[in-house]
Enzyme design. Structure first.
Site, mmCIF file in Angstrom:
data_model
loop_
_atom_site.group_PDB
_atom_site.id
_atom_site.type_symbol
_atom_site.label_atom_id
_atom_site.label_comp_id
_atom_site.label_asym_id
_atom_site.label_seq_id
_atom_site.Cartn_x
_atom_site.Cartn_y
_atom_site.Cartn_z
ATOM 1 N N HIS A 109 37.260 3.283 30.738
ATOM 2 C CA HIS A 109 35.950 2.630 30.711
ATOM 3 C C HIS A 109 35.862 1.460 31.683
ATOM 4 O O HIS A 109 34.764 1.140 32.158
ATOM 5 C CB HIS A 109 35.630 2.202 29.283
ATOM 6 N N HIS A 113 30.816 15.172 28.313
ATOM 7 C CA HIS A 113 31.428 15.252 26.977
ATOM 8 C C HIS A 113 31.231 13.890 26.317
ATOM 9 O O HIS A 113 32.165 13.107 26.153
ATOM 10 C CB HIS A 113 32.908 15.606 27.064
ATOM 11 N N SER A 165 31.510 6.069 26.283
ATOM 12 C CA SER A 165 31.051 6.077 27.675
ATOM 13 C C SER A 165 29.532 6.080 27.819
ATOM 14 O O SER A 165 29.002 5.345 28.676
ATOM 15 C CB SER A 165 31.676 7.252 28.428
ATOM 16 N N GLU A 224 26.599 16.778 24.694
ATOM 17 C CA GLU A 224 27.606 16.892 23.643
ATOM 18 C C GLU A 224 27.409 18.222 22.932
ATOM 19 O O GLU A 224 26.298 18.549 22.504
ATOM 20 C CB GLU A 224 27.488 15.725 22.668
ATOM 21 N N GLY A 261 29.358 20.833 27.846
ATOM 22 C CA GLY A 261 29.350 19.999 29.036
ATOM 23 C C GLY A 261 29.792 20.702 30.301
ATOM 24 O O GLY A 261 29.379 20.320 31.402
ATOM 25 N N ASP A 267 34.952 14.189 30.722
ATOM 26 C CA ASP A 267 35.933 13.593 29.810
ATOM 27 C C ASP A 267 36.153 14.543 28.630
ATOM 28 O O ASP A 267 35.779 14.238 27.507
ATOM 29 C CB ASP A 267 35.393 12.233 29.343
#
Length: 286
Positions: A18, A41, A102, A120, A146, A166
């Site tokens: 991050h 994601h 995120s 998601e 995703g 991710d």
């Protein structure tokens, strides 16, 4: 390896990932032109560190918990402060209870003209994410695999932006999917920045991943890895990595300032080490 976000929120991997994400978005702000961040994601967006999942591991205490208590040299503080400011804003009373995922970190950094697409697949997580951003015209939440976004959502209409990939690494073959998806996505959005997160657990698998990325021929790929321990006989999460395609020209120098400081704070073993180099790039062809 299962890396479901809720169990590991705020751990060392989240912290490093991050901070890099924050630096990437801040660079996009340098131009007035609008940008879009696509989070493939996205998870639920905000994590309760006192909840059932995070409470089982308490990994955040050795991640964001350490960082919030750390003292930084001025040059490091300037680079890490925007991220820490977001974390503190999510915990206004000063007690560490919530950790921003995120999409929420990105949302804190968007200007009025910028947009976020948060994807998601998990129905319950997607619903929670949608509730978090309900009524927010700058954020579009979609329940979608995703990986599909690497084609269908590119290029964004803004023609500039960042794609954060991710995956939870819950199934085998995620490294291969990262390579294949990036190769297709780069053809559609060659000028975009792509940030691919991965766990460092099986060192040979990570090495093959880097080689496969190099073989794609994509010209600018920066590798960043931070280890918290040396390799062991039993595979375990030894470190966190992110491959960045088309990184800002400022990022390599920033990470060479940040990573020595983060390594001292987050590592569990001396000389665990970190890597900032080019898989393919203008400076080095490793």
């Amino acid at each position: 390896m299962n890396y479901r976000h809720a169990y590991h929120a705020g751990n060392f991997a989240d912290v490093v990932k991050h901070i890099i994400l924050t630096r990437l978005v801040l660079y996009l702000q340098r131009k007035e032109q609008a940008f879009r961040v696509i989070d493939t994601h996205a998870g639920v967006g905000r994590y309760d560190l006192k909840g059932v999942e995070a409470g089982k591991t308490n990994e955040w205490q050795n991640g964001i918990g350490r960082l919030l208590e750390a003292k930084f040299d001025p040059d490091v503080a300037a680079l890490v402060s925007p991220y820490l400011d977001i974390v503190r804003a999510e915990n206004a009373d000063g007690a560490m209870r919530h950790y921003p995922g995120s999409p929420l970190i990105v949302r804190h950094l968007l200007r009025r003209q910028d947009r976020l697409s948060a994807l998601e697949l998990h129905p319950r997580d997607a619903e929670q994410l949608g509730d978090l951003f309900a009524g927010d015209v700058q954020v579009r939440v979609t329940q979608l695999d995703g990986w599909l976004a690497m084609g269908a959502h590119l290029p964004p209409k803004e023609k500039r932006g960042l794609v954060l990939v991710d995956p939870p690494f819950e199934v085998a073959g995620e490294f291969d999917r990262l390579v294949d998806s990036l190769a297709k996505a780069h053809k559609r959005f060659s000028g975009g920045t792509f940030a691919l997160w991965y766990p460092v657990k099986d060192r040979q698998e990570v090495r093959r991943f880097a080689e496969a990325l190099r073989d794609t021929g994509i010209p600018k790929i920066l590798r960043t890895e931070l280890m918290i321990r040396a390799p062991s006989a039993e595979p375990r999460l030894d470190g966190t990595g992110m491959m960045i395609v088309n990184p800002p020209f400022t990022l390599e120098a920033e990470l060479r300032i940040l990573f020595p400081a983060l390594s001292k704070i987050l590592t569990e073993e001396k000389n665990a080490g970190f890597t900032v180099d080019w898989v393919r790039g203008e400076q080095v062809d490793a």
